[in-house]
Structures are given as C-alpha cells and as structure tokens.
Design an enzyme around this catalytic site. Structure first.
Site, PDB file in Angstrom:
ATOM      1  N   HIS A 239      41.403  53.653  34.414  1.00 34.77           N
ATOM      2  CA  HIS A 239      40.439  53.903  33.335  1.00 34.77           C
ATOM      3  C   HIS A 239      39.888  52.611  32.743  1.00 34.77           C
ATOM      4  O   HIS A 239      40.571  51.608  32.618  1.00 34.77           O
ATOM      5  CB  HIS A 239      41.032  54.794  32.244  1.00 34.77           C
ATOM      6  CG  HIS A 239      42.289  54.300  31.608  1.00 34.77           C
ATOM      7  ND1 HIS A 239      43.011  55.063  30.733  1.00 34.77           N
ATOM      8  CD2 HIS A 239      42.977  53.130  31.714  1.00 34.77           C
ATOM      9  CE1 HIS A 239      44.062  54.387  30.315  1.00 34.77           C
ATOM     10  NE2 HIS A 239      44.068  53.217  30.900  1.00 34.77           N
ATOM     11  N   ASN A 240      38.595  52.694  32.434  1.00 36.06           N
ATOM     12  CA  ASN A 240      37.852  51.607  31.780  1.00 36.06           C
ATOM     13  C   ASN A 240      37.644  50.374  32.654  1.00 36.06           C
ATOM     14  O   ASN A 240      37.253  49.320  32.152  1.00 36.06           O
ATOM     15  CB  ASN A 240      38.514  51.209  30.458  1.00 36.06           C
ATOM     16  CG  ASN A 240      38.531  52.349  29.461  1.00 36.06           C
ATOM     17  OD1 ASN A 240      39.584  52.919  29.189  1.00 36.06           O
ATOM     18  ND2 ASN A 240      37.368  52.714  28.948  1.00 36.06           N
TER      19      ASN A 240
END
Length: 342
Positions: A239-240
């Site tokens: 994520h991210n």
C-alpha cells in the site's frame, strides 16, 4: 496477421529491403531454428557468423552485418526494437473476449463504452465505467465505481477491487489482483486490530501487469503506478507505493509500503525493497538485491552473494560468521604495534 510479404513488412518497419520482397513470411523464429517461411533477427553482431548457416527466409539486422548475410534482409538501426514491432504486426494471440457473453453479470448502473467485450462469468458491479474497446476476460471481477480506460485488456480471472482507476491501453494478465487491502494493523495489547484501507489504486496509461501480481490499495492516500510502467509476474506492491513513469519491475519483486520509485528505473527479479523511502530516477537494481536505504544517485546497485561451489560458499560463510572476532583481533594487533612504536 498470419502472413505478410517481406516488402510490406519492410515498409511497416521503415527498413531497407535487400533481396526478394515478394517472399511471404508466415512467422518469426530464432536464428538457429528458422525455416524457409520464417523471418529471424540478429541483434548482437558477436553472433554474425551464424548468418552463414541460417535457413530463414529473411533476417532483420544492422547495416554493419549485411556483408555477412546471404539471404534477403531488412536493415534497421535497432534489430531488437524492430523485432518487437514485427512481433506486434504478426501477433496472432486471440483477444480475451469477443463480445458480451450471456453469462456475464453486469450491473444496470455500470457504463460501457463502444465495442466493449466481456467474457463468460465476469462480474461488473455498479458504478463501473469501461471505456471504448475495453476487453474483460472470462471470470474477471470489477468492483464498484472502478474506471478502466479505453483499449485496456484484462485476461481471465483478474480481480479489480472498488474505486480503482486504470488508464488507457493497459494490459493485465490472468490472476492479477488490483486494489486488495494493504497490510495495515494496529496492536492492542497483543491483539491485531485491522485498519481498513481507505485509499485506492491509480494506474496510468499503457501499464502492463503480469500474472498473479498483487497491487494493494492505499491506507489513506492512493497506491500509484505511473504511465508506461511494466510489472512482471508474481510481484507484491504494498500500500501507498508510488512507481514513476516507464519503470520496469521484473518477476518476484517485493516492495514494502510507502516506497517511492522514480521514473525510468529497472528493478531486477526477486529483489526486496524496504518501505517509507525513495529511489531516484534512472536507477537499476540487479536481481535478488535487498535495498534497505534510499538511493539518491542514478546508477546500478547490487547486493547478495552470487552462487558458488558449495565448498567455496561454506568457507565464505565461515569467514562472515567470524568477521567480528577477526576485527577484534586486528584492532588488538594494531594497538600493540602502536604501543611498540611509542
């Protein structure tokens, strides 16, 4: 395309034709196995001696290799690039779906552009927007409010979760999962408390994602894959993560959360890259590297020990295990020498 005249192929490749342009080419093959109906290519002049034994109908090569060739030839500046375009011209791969299959489940609240095809048992949820000429293979799942740009193709059994944005002309191979939950948890006195992942995944134009690769949705902000990025099979993008335009990621790479990779990078297979840091533009990481710190200068970076005969490796490992003790002994010897010289 199943066959093409050599002269027509030369025109499409913007190549100089030497020899009979009426020869019909049926397919492409490696130089060692090509027959009289196939075309091959020579991208490395070190192997030009193989031209004398080549049985192909024609060959794509550089001008400097033409004197060594006794069969029809297409002369170009970059034979390997010409091979890529030639393969596109002669590609006979079927598309993932031809029309909208009767077993596909498509929400009335979904919006489909012109010439969209959806394969058997695919699910298209409400709020989904599919651009013109999008192809969704059999068994795919497209979650709520996801948008897929014109000309993109998803092979069978791709899962795209809710609110994902995918650009135009993307190609997603079977088994890929885009927008699944990132690995976010808080610890409450030994008990893991799940943190819902409220961001999404934004994918640019002309992105290719390999089979069984997973791209997690962001925790709060989005996971972002830039334009022209190519990602091989079985990669994990946490994520991210942000991947800059035209970066290439080989198979089996693991990227930890909140990593930012610049543009025009190349990440070798089975590499592991730490999160919450940045890698600048134009960095090459060789295969099976472990990147634990930021990289701020373009260049080639490596880590790990290449394979050795087992006996040699055992000796190397023993030295590594004893390096602290050896360092202590060295410092002791240096100290004694300094005392003697005083």
């Amino acid at each position: 395309m199943s066959s093409i005249r050599l002269a027509d192929l030369a025109q499409q490749l913007n190549a100089q034709l030497h020899g009979d342009g009426d020869i019909v080419i049926t397919s492409i093959a490696p130089m060692h196995s090509a027959n009289g109906e196939q075309i091959t290519f020579l991208s490395d002049s070190r192997y030009r001696e193989r031209l004398g034994e080549c049985q192909a109908a024609a060959v794509v090569l550089q001008a400097s290799d033409l004197p060594y060739c006794n069969i029809p030839a297409l002369v170009v500046a970059n034979p390997y690039l010409a091979y890529a375009y030639m393969a596109q011209i002669m590609d006979t791969t079927p598309i993932p779906a031809q029309d909208i299959h009767s077993s596909a489940v498509i929400s009335p609240q979904a919006t489909l552009g012109k010439n969209v095809a959806v394969g058997a048992n695919a699910v298209i949820e409400s709020g989904v927007v599919l651009g013109d000429n999008v192809v969704i293979g059999a068994g795919c799942f497209i979650g709520k409010n996801t948008r897929i740009g014109a000309g993109s193709r998803l092979w069978a059994n791709v899962s795209v979760y809710h609110n994902v944005e995918m650009g135009e002309q993307c190609l997603i191979q079977s088994g890929a999962v885009i927008g699944s939950d990132g690995f976010g948890y808080a610890n409450d006195r030994g008990k893991w408390v799940k943190i819902p992942q409220l961001g999404s995944v934004i994918i640019g134009d002309r992105v290719e994602i390999g089979a069984c690769t997973t791209i997690d949705r962001g925790a709060l902000d989005n996971t972002i894959i830039g334009n022209g990025v190519i990602i091989d099979n079985q990669c994990q993008i946490a994520h991210n993560v942000i991947i800059g335009d035209n970066t290439a990621v080989a198979g089996g790479v693991i990227m930890a959360g909140s990593l930012k990779i610049g543009c025009y990078c190349m990440i070798g297979g089975a590499s592991v890259i730490n999160g919450h840091m940045e890698i600048c533009d134009k960095v090459t990481v060789t295969g099976m590297s472990m990147v634990m710190r930021p990289i701020t200068e373009p260049g080639v970076y490596s880590s790990g020990i290449p394979a050795q005969p087992n006996k040699v490796w055992r000796k190397t490992a023993a030295l590594v295990m004893n390096i602290n003790e050896m360092n202590k002994r060295l410092k002791s010897m240096e100290s004694k020498l300094e005392d003697e010289n005083e």
